[in-house]
Write an enzyme that holds these catalytic residues in place. Structure first.
Site, PDB file in Angstrom:
ATOM      1  N   GLY A  51       0.872  -1.175   0.000  1.00 56.79           N
ATOM      2  CA  GLY A  51       0.000   0.000   0.000  1.00 56.79           C
ATOM      3  C   GLY A  51       0.908   1.224   0.000  1.00 56.79           C
ATOM      4  O   GLY A  51       1.880   1.273   0.773  1.00 56.79           O
ATOM      5  N   ALA A  52       0.585   2.197  -0.864  1.00 55.06           N
ATOM      6  CA  ALA A  52       1.508   3.309  -1.098  1.00 55.06           C
ATOM      7  C   ALA A  52       1.915   4.069   0.178  1.00 55.06           C
ATOM      8  O   ALA A  52       3.107   4.180   0.483  1.00 55.06           O
ATOM      9  CB  ALA A  52       0.909   4.243  -2.143  1.00 55.06           C
ATOM     10  N   ARG A  95      10.412  -0.824  -4.412  1.00 55.51           N
ATOM     11  CA  ARG A  95       9.221  -0.907  -5.278  1.00 55.51           C
ATOM     12  C   ARG A  95       9.153   0.391  -6.088  1.00 55.51           C
ATOM     13  O   ARG A  95       9.310   1.472  -5.528  1.00 55.51           O
ATOM     14  CB  ARG A  95       7.926  -1.077  -4.455  1.00 55.51           C
ATOM     15  N   ASP A 243      -1.455   4.867  -6.259  1.00 55.69           N
ATOM     16  CA  ASP A 243      -0.030   4.690  -5.930  1.00 55.69           C
ATOM     17  C   ASP A 243       0.812   5.865  -6.396  1.00 55.69           C
ATOM     18  O   ASP A 243       1.846   6.167  -5.806  1.00 55.69           O
ATOM     19  CB  ASP A 243       0.489   3.392  -6.549  1.00 55.69           C
ATOM     20  N   ASN A 253      -2.845   2.803 -10.100  1.00 57.49           N
ATOM     21  CA  ASN A 253      -3.343   2.032  -8.948  1.00 57.49           C
ATOM     22  C   ASN A 253      -3.320   0.559  -9.335  1.00 57.49           C
ATOM     23  O   ASN A 253      -2.956   0.208 -10.463  1.00 57.49           O
ATOM     24  CB  ASN A 253      -4.747   2.503  -8.553  1.00 57.49           C
ATOM     25  N   LYS A 254      -3.723  -0.291  -8.418  1.00 58.33           N
ATOM     26  CA  LYS A 254      -3.684  -1.741  -8.624  1.00 58.33           C
ATOM     27  C   LYS A 254      -4.262  -2.147  -9.974  1.00 58.33           C
ATOM     28  O   LYS A 254      -5.290  -1.612 -10.397  1.00 58.33           O
ATOM     29  CB  LYS A 254      -4.450  -2.403  -7.472  1.00 58.33           C
TER      30      LYS A 254
HETATM   31  O1  MRU Z   1       0.651  -4.017  -4.594  1.00 58.81           O
HETATM   32  P1  MRU Z   1      -0.001  -3.272  -3.466  1.00 58.81           P
HETATM   33  O2  MRU Z   1      -0.835  -4.142  -2.597  1.00 58.81           O
HETATM   34  O3  MRU Z   1       0.984  -2.447  -2.695  1.00 58.81           O
HETATM   35  O4  MRU Z   1      -0.985  -2.256  -4.188  1.00 58.81           O
HETATM   36  C1  MRU Z   1      -1.698  -1.340  -3.395  1.00 58.81           C
HETATM   37  C2  MRU Z   1      -2.653  -0.504  -4.163  1.00 58.81           C
HETATM   38  O5  MRU Z   1      -2.726  -0.543  -5.359  1.00 58.81           O
HETATM   39  C3  MRU Z   1      -3.456   0.481  -3.356  1.00 58.81           C
HETATM   40  O6  MRU Z   1      -4.704   0.690  -3.953  1.00 58.81           O
HETATM   41  C4  MRU Z   1      -2.706   1.820  -3.296  1.00 58.81           C
HETATM   42  O7  MRU Z   1      -1.407   1.629  -2.823  1.00 58.81           O
HETATM   43  C5  MRU Z   1      -3.391   2.808  -2.431  1.00 58.81           C
HETATM   44  S1  MRU Z   1      -3.211   2.435  -0.727  1.00 58.81           S
HETATM   45  C6  MRU Z   1      -3.935   3.655   0.183  1.00 58.81           C
END
Ligand code: MRU
Length: 353
Positions: A51-52, A95, A243, A253-254
């Site tokens: 998560g970012a 990352r 992100d 984003n994801k």
């Molecule tokens: O690969 P991840 O689990 O780190 O991906 C996270 C996401 O895509 C979240 O939607 C994003 O980081 C926002 S978290 C507030």
């Protein structure tokens, strides 16, 4: 109702940084003790913490760990600064997509350059204080995002979300789930649809866990069910996290977020991004310039340790995608809501005091 005491993403105790190991959720709550910045890098790379905003906070604490760990060999500010600069580069490489990592490391670097008069021990203690500040501010910002975003949630709304942008992805409260949480806390009768979020199931494992934890009515769906639900008129709005947000409003984003935004536009459903200002990267003019992390093929070719594809199957596994600003109804931040985000509005938002 639930057997866990809190959704605390991490804590610091006696020169050790403890990270809630998200790979084990929802079955086990265990904290991973990190003694040095290498332990934190391993936790970020393996998604024990993800998560970012959460990885930004973890990186700030990793710098404090490095400060304390380096004291025996670094007797001067200059030596410690050089050691910390190396650690910062290593953390930055863990990352590539979420800008919060770079944002937190830059803030630590700035603190460091403003405190060159301190002894190495004072520096280490100061870095810890700064990391704690970043942590605390993130939770405050998420609460403000929640409050601002809740205004967009009508009574009785059915809300779709993707991945996990909740307490676990941040210092606490969450961004997209923060909006949902705030609406529920205000007494709104809402219902949440959670995309399972292939391949690592952050929706199924983490967002469902958070909603269950707080007694917010939620239903888990497979990612490919979202279109069907929208067609049936069962989604009133979509809210997800981000992100990295480019200067023109394009949002990474994801993986799967872009598909949702296209579907939302087709079905005329509002599509919201909830994110703190630390996720906005004004240095990038458009989303095309965002580096998209590609992860290992095993995340797709196996499931729960069992192979689900022929050996040597060719795989493309980007962890994120980019939603063009034109598909975003509004961006919800701690400083307010930006409708139809674009370069001018984002610049104004980030530079106003
Ligand atoms: O690969 P991840 O689990 O780190 O991906 C996270 C996401 O895509 C979240 O939607 C994003 O980081 C926002 S978290 C507030």
């Amino acid at each position: 109702m639930h057997k866990f005491k809190s959704l605390q993403t991490f804590y610091w105790k006696e020169e050790t940084f403890y990270i809630l190991d998200q790979r084990l959720l929802p079955h086990r709550v265990e904290y991973l003790p990190c003694k040095n910045h290498h332990d934190v890098i391993a936790a970020i790379c393996t998604l024990a913490v993800r998560g970012a905003p959460a990885i930004g906070i973890a990186a700030a604490f990793a710098m404090a760990l490095c400060g304390f760990q380096s004291l025996p060999e670094c007797s001067s500010y200059e030596r410690l600064k050089a050691r910390l600069a190396e650690a910062s580069q290593e953390l930055l490489a863990s990352r590539p997509t979420a800008v919060n990592l770079a944002w937190a490391l830059q803030r630590i670097e700035k603190w460091l350059s403003m405190n060159d008069h301190l002894t190495p021990r004072e520096i280490a203690a100061g870095l810890l204080e700064e990391a704690e500040k970043i942590f605390k501010e993130d939770v405050e910002h998420n609460r403000m995002i929640g409050k601002n975003g809740s205004a967009l949630v009508p009574e009785g709304a059915s809300i779709l979300t993707h991945c996990n942008a909740g307490s676990l992805a941040t210092g606490g409260f969450g961004t997209a789930l923060g909006v949902i949480r705030a609406a529920a806390q205000e007494g709104k009768n809402i219902h949440v649809y959670i995309d399972e979020t292939r391949p690592l199931l952050q929706g199924a494992r983490l967002s469902s866990f958070e909603m269950f934890y707080e007694n917010i009515p939620a239903t888990l769906i497979i990612d490919s069910c979202a279109a069907y639900l929208m067609k049936k008129g069962q989604v009133d709005l979509i809210v997800v996290g981000a992100d990295r947000i480019a200067g023109n409003g394009d949002c990474a984003n994801k993986i799967g977020t872009y598909a949702l935004a296209v579907l939302a536009s087709y079905h005329k459903i509002p599509f919201y991004i909830a994110a703190p200002l630390s996720t906005i990267d004004l240095e990038l003019s458009s989303g095309d310039k965002i580096i998209i992390e590609e992860r290992s093929s095993e995340e797709i070719t196996s499931f729960a340790g069992n192979s689900v594809a022929p050996e040597n199957t060719s795989v493309f596994n980007p962890a994120f995608d980019v939603t063009p600003a034109g598909l975003i109804t509004a961006l919800v931040t701690e400083k307010g809501i930006v409708h139809k985000p674009d370069q001018e509005k984002l610049y104004k938002l980030c530079t106003k005091v």
